[in-house]
Design a protein around this motif. Sequence first.
Motif, PDB file in Angstrom:
ATOM      1  N   ILE A   9      -3.264   9.399  -2.297  1.00  0.00           N
ATOM      2  CA  ILE A   9      -4.235   8.607  -1.539  1.00  0.00           C
ATOM      3  C   ILE A   9      -5.494   9.454  -1.386  1.00  0.00           C
ATOM      4  O   ILE A   9      -5.483  10.502  -0.740  1.00  0.00           O
ATOM      5  CB  ILE A   9      -3.683   8.227  -0.155  1.00  0.00           C
ATOM      6  CG1 ILE A   9      -2.416   7.368  -0.313  1.00  0.00           C
ATOM      7  CG2 ILE A   9      -4.739   7.462   0.662  1.00  0.00           C
ATOM      8  CD1 ILE A   9      -1.726   7.047   0.998  1.00  0.00           C
ATOM      9  N   ILE A  20      -6.377   4.764  -4.330  1.00  0.00           N
ATOM     10  CA  ILE A  20      -5.281   5.550  -4.897  1.00  0.00           C
ATOM     11  C   ILE A  20      -5.784   6.306  -6.117  1.00  0.00           C
ATOM     12  O   ILE A  20      -6.206   5.695  -7.104  1.00  0.00           O
ATOM     13  CB  ILE A  20      -4.093   4.648  -5.299  1.00  0.00           C
ATOM     14  CG1 ILE A  20      -3.702   3.716  -4.141  1.00  0.00           C
ATOM     15  CG2 ILE A  20      -2.917   5.491  -5.767  1.00  0.00           C
ATOM     16  CD1 ILE A  20      -3.198   4.425  -2.927  1.00  0.00           C
ATOM     17  N   LEU A  41       3.358   4.056  -5.632  1.00  0.00           N
ATOM     18  CA  LEU A  41       2.688   2.762  -5.516  1.00  0.00           C
ATOM     19  C   LEU A  41       3.636   1.598  -5.735  1.00  0.00           C
ATOM     20  O   LEU A  41       3.551   0.573  -5.051  1.00  0.00           O
ATOM     21  CB  LEU A  41       1.523   2.686  -6.506  1.00  0.00           C
ATOM     22  CG  LEU A  41       0.564   1.504  -6.331  1.00  0.00           C
ATOM     23  CD1 LEU A  41       0.021   1.447  -4.910  1.00  0.00           C
ATOM     24  CD2 LEU A  41      -0.575   1.585  -7.332  1.00  0.00           C
TER      25      LEU A  41
END
Length: 261
Positions: free
Chosen positions: A4, A18, A44
């Motif tokens: 992140i 991301i 993710l």
Amino acid sequence: MDIITRITRQRGKMQIVISEQETIVVPLSLFRERPLTEGQPINLEEYDNWLMVRQYRHALDRAIACLAARAHSKHEIEQKLLRVGYRPCTVEMVLYKLEREHLLNDADFARQWVEARSGRKLGRSRIAQELRRKGIDADEAEEALSAIGEDAQLADAIALAEKAAVRAKSDEDPRKTYQRIAAMLARRDADLVRPAVAQLCARIRQFVRDSLGGQYFAKALDALVALRRGCVAEDEPALFNAFLLELRQHCSGGGEGADDA
């Protein structure tokens, strides 16, 4: 594993970047349930699955609330949910559920939209543009639009043009009259400009017919100039030529053709 790289708070949602490659938007309530921080590693795919399970009921309720307020196309519901921040996989599940339960049907929506918009005297091509913007399939749009009768549409356009002409002041510049009527019809449908031409032709005939001693000939000439310019601007020179021939024959009691525009 992805990282992140940036988190930004927006109105009612959090924007999460991301690995500087992908951006996801998460409703604030769900972000609070599972807080994230910049620099934190993230799986993710796993996070998507976590979001999907929790988002689905909220997204479905929001979609149903939208449909309760008014009919929507599939594209409209999809865009509204995505803008709020629901993940694409969640939105896909919601759309599937709504279609399966017959709560979302583009063909039905198109028919309702055509009925409502044509009732407001909007033209066929204007409504077709609106359906395209709402993501309606071309075949479904064409089927819905087939309910609009061309004769009724033309009659409505002529009535609107005549109504606008009646409101025109006696000393109003005929060119302004034409432009106003044409603009009014164009807002409803570009195909309805011809009735504006027909209405201006009617005014010219009236000027000529009521002109005793030539007192209205100047107005008739101004209106004729406005008609010519309008027909050229709308790429309709044949309409002007035909009317000029008719007017010449009327004034001379018959005659040969007129010059082209």
